[in-house]
Design a protein around this motif. Structure first.
Motif, short mmCIF file in Angstrom:
data_model
loop_
_atom_site.label_atom_id
_atom_site.label_comp_id
_atom_site.label_asym_id
_atom_site.label_seq_id
_atom_site.Cartn_x
_atom_site.Cartn_y
_atom_site.Cartn_z
N LEU A 10 -8.48 -5.50 7.99
CA LEU A 10 -8.56 -6.13 7.41
C LEU A 10 -8.54 -6.06 5.56
CD1 LEU A 10 -10.53 -9.66 8.19
CD2 LEU A 10 -8.07 -8.59 9.01
N ARG A 11 -9.32 -4.92 5.01
CA ARG A 11 -9.48 -4.59 4.18
C ARG A 11 -8.55 -3.56 4.18
NH1 ARG A 11 -14.59 -2.56 3.87
NH2 ARG A 11 -15.66 -4.82 3.20
N HIS A 12 -8.62 -2.72 4.72
CA HIS A 12 -7.79 -1.86 4.78
C HIS A 12 -6.12 -2.30 5.50
CE1 HIS A 12 -5.99 2.58 5.49
NE2 HIS A 12 -5.42 1.63 6.26
N ARG A 13 -5.88 -3.41 5.40
CA ARG A 13 -4.12 -3.80 5.49
C ARG A 13 -4.40 -4.33 4.46
NH1 ARG A 13 0.12 -4.31 7.88
NH2 ARG A 13 1.36 -6.87 7.12
N ALA A 14 -5.04 -4.59 3.49
CA ALA A 14 -4.60 -5.77 1.74
C ALA A 14 -4.93 -4.18 1.74
CB ALA A 14 -5.75 -6.11 1.64
N TRP A 15 -5.65 -3.22 1.21
CA TRP A 15 -5.31 -2.16 0.56
C TRP A 15 -4.20 -1.41 0.99
CZ3 TRP A 15 -5.13 3.02 2.19
CH2 TRP A 15 -5.86 3.42 0.30
N ARG A 16 -3.73 -1.53 1.90
CA ARG A 16 -2.32 -1.01 2.63
C ARG A 16 -1.08 -1.37 1.09
NH1 ARG A 16 -1.76 4.21 2.60
NH2 ARG A 16 -0.16 4.14 3.70
N LEU A 17 -0.83 -2.65 1.66
CA LEU A 17 -0.29 -3.46 1.08
C LEU A 17 0.01 -3.73 -0.25
CD1 LEU A 17 -0.09 -7.01 3.55
CD2 LEU A 17 1.41 -5.02 3.16
N LEU A 18 -0.74 -3.67 -0.99
CA LEU A 18 -1.33 -3.45 -2.17
C LEU A 18 -1.64 -3.06 -3.55
CD1 LEU A 18 -4.07 -6.94 -1.96
CD2 LEU A 18 -1.41 -6.98 -2.81
N GLY A 19 -1.92 -2.10 -2.13
CA GLY A 19 -1.93 -0.75 -3.20
C GLY A 19 -3.52 -0.16 -4.13
N CYS A 20 -4.29 -1.42 -3.96
CA CYS A 20 -5.25 -1.25 -4.81
C CYS A 20 -6.63 -1.59 -4.59
CB CYS A 20 -5.07 -1.91 -6.62
SG CYS A 20 -6.62 -2.89 -6.99
N ARG A 21 -8.03 -1.83 -4.23
CA ARG A 21 -9.22 -1.40 -3.47
C ARG A 21 -9.69 -2.32 -4.52
NH1 ARG A 21 -9.61 1.24 0.53
NH2 ARG A 21 -9.54 4.24 -0.09
N HIS A 22 -9.63 -3.00 -5.13
CA HIS A 22 -10.13 -4.42 -5.84
C HIS A 22 -9.21 -5.38 -5.42
CE1 HIS A 22 -12.90 -1.92 -8.24
NE2 HIS A 22 -11.73 -1.08 -9.26
N GLU A 23 -7.69 -5.07 -5.73
CA GLU A 23 -7.14 -6.45 -5.38
C GLU A 23 -7.45 -7.21 -3.38
OE1 GLU A 23 -3.35 -7.30 -7.33
OE2 GLU A 23 -3.02 -5.96 -7.43
N ALA A 24 -7.61 -5.76 -2.88
CA ALA A 24 -7.98 -6.07 -1.35
C ALA A 24 -9.41 -6.67 -1.54
CB ALA A 24 -8.08 -4.31 -0.91
#
Length: 158
Positions: A10-24
């Motif tokens: 799930l973290r990887h999915r959010a990171w791929r969409l947002l491009g920012c680890r903190h936001e993910a």
């Protein structure tokens, strides 16, 4: 248990969409908090992972849309600067960082405050110059900029 099993994907999915680890990470926390605080979210129609994946996707896309709206608003303020106001800034990394911070902060600030921040932090004008350009007192500019700085220092909760 649920977090350990699904967080990495799930973290990887959010990171791929947002491009920012903190936001993910923020999105991931919001999703798991929603699952804990609203146990009725999972009605058994799909797997828990499917539900979490959809929630992460929707929250990440919501953040992307909000980011886009903030950017449009900030660019609208920048375009509305009076004629004769230098728009080049100092061209330094500091100026670019300030513009990025202003974009992030623009989600809740009135246009006049954003314009003051752009003129001061990104374009390099003094507080007195900003006050003269906006037709307000220097004290008002100091107050507006101070509120923004407090917001950045506190992570946006001011």
């Amino acid at each position: 248990m649920l977090y350990r099993r699904h967080a990495k994907a799930l973290r990887h999915r959010a990171w791929r969409l947002l491009g920012c680890r903190h936001e993910a990470e923020d999105v991931l926390q919001e999703v798991f908090l929603a699952m804990v605080s609203q146990p009725g979210l999972h009605r058994g129609e799909a797997s828990v992972f499917t539900l979490l994946y959809q929630m992460v996707t929707h929250k990440a896309l919501d953040r992307c849309r909000a980011r886009s709206r903030r950017h449009e608003r900030l660019m609208g303020v920048w375009g509305a600067l009076p004629q004769g106001v230098p728009r080049g800034g100092r061209g330094s990394a500091e100026s670019l960082d300030a513009a990025g911070d202003l974009q992030w902060m623009s989600r809740a600030e009135p246009p006049r405050t954003l314009m003051a921040a752009l003129l001061h932090f990104a374009a390099g004008h003094t507080q007195g110059e900003v006050a003269a350009l906006l037709g307000v007192s220097r004290k008002t500019v100091v107050r507006m900029l101070g509120r923004l700085q407090t917001q950045v220092a506190g992570g946006g909760d001011a």
